[in-house]
Design a protein around this motif. Structure first.
Motif, PDB file in Angstrom:
ATOM      1  N   GLY A  51       4.208  10.979  -5.919  1.00 57.23           N
ATOM      2  CA  GLY A  51       4.983   9.789  -6.778  1.00 57.23           C
ATOM      3  C   GLY A  51       4.342   8.454  -6.532  1.00 57.23           C
ATOM      4  N   LYS A  52       3.120   8.374  -5.934  1.00 56.52           N
ATOM      5  CA  LYS A  52       2.434   6.875  -5.626  1.00 56.52           C
ATOM      6  C   LYS A  52       2.238   6.244  -6.859  1.00 56.52           C
ATOM      7  CE  LYS A  52      -0.793   9.162  -3.533  1.00 56.52           C
ATOM      8  NZ  LYS A  52      -0.489  10.288  -3.552  1.00 56.52           N
ATOM      9  N   GLY A  53       1.726   6.847  -7.758  1.00 56.24           N
ATOM     10  CA  GLY A  53       1.325   6.557  -9.172  1.00 56.24           C
ATOM     11  C   GLY A  53       2.460   5.963  -9.827  1.00 56.24           C
ATOM     12  N   THR A  54       3.449   6.781 -10.012  1.00 65.22           N
ATOM     13  CA  THR A  54       4.819   6.690 -10.822  1.00 65.22           C
ATOM     14  C   THR A  54       5.368   5.150 -10.320  1.00 65.22           C
ATOM     15  OG1 THR A  54       4.892   8.884 -11.468  1.00 65.22           O
ATOM     16  CG2 THR A  54       6.884   7.256 -11.461  1.00 65.22           C
ATOM     17  N   GLN A  55       5.494   5.189  -8.856  1.00 65.08           N
ATOM     18  CA  GLN A  55       6.203   4.124  -8.130  1.00 65.08           C
ATOM     19  C   GLN A  55       5.302   2.634  -8.385  1.00 65.08           C
ATOM     20  OE1 GLN A  55       9.152   3.945  -7.106  1.00 65.08           O
ATOM     21  NE2 GLN A  55       9.189   5.865  -7.877  1.00 65.08           N
ATOM     22  N   ALA A  56       3.905   3.038  -8.390  1.00 60.44           N
ATOM     23  CA  ALA A  56       2.948   1.975  -8.599  1.00 60.44           C
ATOM     24  C   ALA A  56       3.167   1.166  -9.950  1.00 60.44           C
ATOM     25  CB  ALA A  56       1.327   2.213  -8.168  1.00 60.44           C
ATOM     26  N   LYS A  57       3.399   2.080 -10.794  1.00 57.84           N
ATOM     27  CA  LYS A  57       3.258   1.288 -12.318  1.00 57.84           C
ATOM     28  C   LYS A  57       4.664   0.745 -12.384  1.00 57.84           C
ATOM     29  CE  LYS A  57       0.801   5.270 -14.443  1.00 57.84           C
ATOM     30  NZ  LYS A  57       0.877   6.438 -15.130  1.00 57.84           N
TER      31      LYS A  57
ATOM     32  N   ILE B 197       1.068  -1.091   0.050  1.00 56.87           N
ATOM     33  CA  ILE B 197       0.142  -0.086  -0.086  1.00 56.87           C
ATOM     34  C   ILE B 197       1.004   1.316   0.158  1.00 56.87           C
ATOM     35  CG2 ILE B 197      -1.940   1.205   1.295  1.00 56.87           C
ATOM     36  CD1 ILE B 197      -2.699  -1.504   2.643  1.00 56.87           C
ATOM     37  N   LEU B 198       0.572   2.106  -0.728  1.00 58.85           N
ATOM     38  CA  LEU B 198       1.412   3.380  -1.109  1.00 58.85           C
ATOM     39  C   LEU B 198       0.496   4.517  -0.545  1.00 58.85           C
ATOM     40  CD1 LEU B 198       3.020   2.834  -4.691  1.00 58.85           C
ATOM     41  CD2 LEU B 198       4.083   2.075  -2.526  1.00 58.85           C
ATOM     42  N   PHE B 199       1.197   5.286   0.474  1.00 58.51           N
ATOM     43  CA  PHE B 199       0.578   6.427   1.166  1.00 58.51           C
ATOM     44  C   PHE B 199       1.292   7.567   0.707  1.00 58.51           C
ATOM     45  CE2 PHE B 199      -1.036   2.951   3.802  1.00 58.51           C
ATOM     46  CZ  PHE B 199      -2.476   3.158   3.975  1.00 58.51           C
ATOM     47  N   GLY B 200       0.715   8.698   0.361  1.00 61.52           N
ATOM     48  CA  GLY B 200       1.375   9.916   0.434  1.00 61.52           C
ATOM     49  C   GLY B 200       0.407  10.971  -0.158  1.00 61.52           C
ATOM     50  N   PRO B 201       0.680  12.208  -0.131  1.00 62.46           N
ATOM     51  CA  PRO B 201       0.064  13.574  -0.629  1.00 62.46           C
ATOM     52  C   PRO B 201      -0.090  13.139  -2.108  1.00 62.46           C
ATOM     53  CG  PRO B 201       2.074  14.073   0.095  1.00 62.46           C
ATOM     54  CD  PRO B 201       1.985  12.709   0.384  1.00 62.46           C
ATOM     55  N   PRO B 202      -0.876  14.020  -2.808  1.00 52.13           N
ATOM     56  CA  PRO B 202      -1.055  14.266  -4.017  1.00 52.13           C
ATOM     57  C   PRO B 202       0.285  14.814  -4.862  1.00 52.13           C
ATOM     58  CG  PRO B 202      -3.007  15.166  -3.161  1.00 52.13           C
ATOM     59  CD  PRO B 202      -2.192  15.047  -2.051  1.00 52.13           C
ATOM     60  N   GLY B 203       0.744  14.081  -5.833  1.00 53.05           N
ATOM     61  CA  GLY B 203       1.915  14.491  -6.657  1.00 53.05           C
ATOM     62  C   GLY B 203       3.388  13.852  -5.822  1.00 53.05           C
TER      63      GLY B 203
ATOM     64  N   GLY C 180       2.198  -7.544 -10.999  1.00 52.23           N
ATOM     65  CA  GLY C 180       0.890  -7.512 -10.159  1.00 52.23           C
ATOM     66  C   GLY C 180      -0.030  -6.733 -10.857  1.00 52.23           C
ATOM     67  N   PHE C 181      -0.916  -5.937 -10.133  1.00 53.92           N
ATOM     68  CA  PHE C 181      -1.765  -5.164 -10.451  1.00 53.92           C
ATOM     69  C   PHE C 181      -2.039  -3.973  -9.384  1.00 53.92           C
ATOM     70  CE2 PHE C 181      -4.135  -8.116  -7.884  1.00 53.92           C
ATOM     71  CZ  PHE C 181      -4.889  -7.529  -7.073  1.00 53.92           C
ATOM     72  N   GLN C 182      -2.460  -3.040  -9.940  1.00 55.48           N
ATOM     73  CA  GLN C 182      -2.835  -1.727  -9.138  1.00 55.48           C
ATOM     74  C   GLN C 182      -4.247  -1.551  -8.803  1.00 55.48           C
ATOM     75  OE1 GLN C 182      -1.206   1.682 -11.150  1.00 55.48           O
ATOM     76  NE2 GLN C 182      -1.934   3.032  -9.549  1.00 55.48           N
ATOM     77  N   ILE C 183      -4.684  -1.033  -7.521  1.00 53.50           N
ATOM     78  CA  ILE C 183      -5.921  -0.386  -7.360  1.00 53.50           C
ATOM     79  C   ILE C 183      -5.468   1.068  -7.061  1.00 53.50           C
ATOM     80  CG2 ILE C 183      -7.840  -0.471  -6.041  1.00 53.50           C
ATOM     81  CD1 ILE C 183      -7.466  -3.457  -5.991  1.00 53.50           C
ATOM     82  N   SER C 184      -6.081   2.131  -7.702  1.00 51.14           N
ATOM     83  CA  SER C 184      -5.926   3.362  -7.477  1.00 51.14           C
ATOM     84  C   SER C 184      -7.467   3.830  -6.874  1.00 51.14           C
ATOM     85  CB  SER C 184      -5.290   4.167  -8.451  1.00 51.14           C
ATOM     86  OG  SER C 184      -5.477   5.517  -8.195  1.00 51.14           O
TER      87      SER C 184
END
Length: 72
Positions: free
Chosen positions: A14-20, A6-12, A28-32
């Protein structure tokens, strides 16, 4: 071995970048939840309208709404 992250953090942050990167690396797969919330807003659904109201009032979207979106 199965890994749940689970990646936590404020908007911007880099959660999405790291998740990809992790999805590709770990096959794996991602749930955003952010994508889920934006999708409901875009559809102008009843839930989407509640999300907008909460955001406009400076509130976090309720756990109930997020949990229901994940369940569905």
């Amino acid at each position: 071995t199965k890994v749940n992250l689970i990646l936590f953090g404020p908007p911007g942050a880099g959660k999405g970048t790291q998740a990809k990167y992790l999805v590709k690396k770990l096959n794996g797969f991602q749930i955003s939840t952010g994508d889920m919330l934006r999708n409901e807003i875009q559809k102008n659904s009843t839930i989407g309208k509640q999300i907008i109201n909460d955001m406009n009032e400076g509130k976090f979207v309720s756990d109930e709404i997020v949990n229901n979106l994940i369940k569905n």
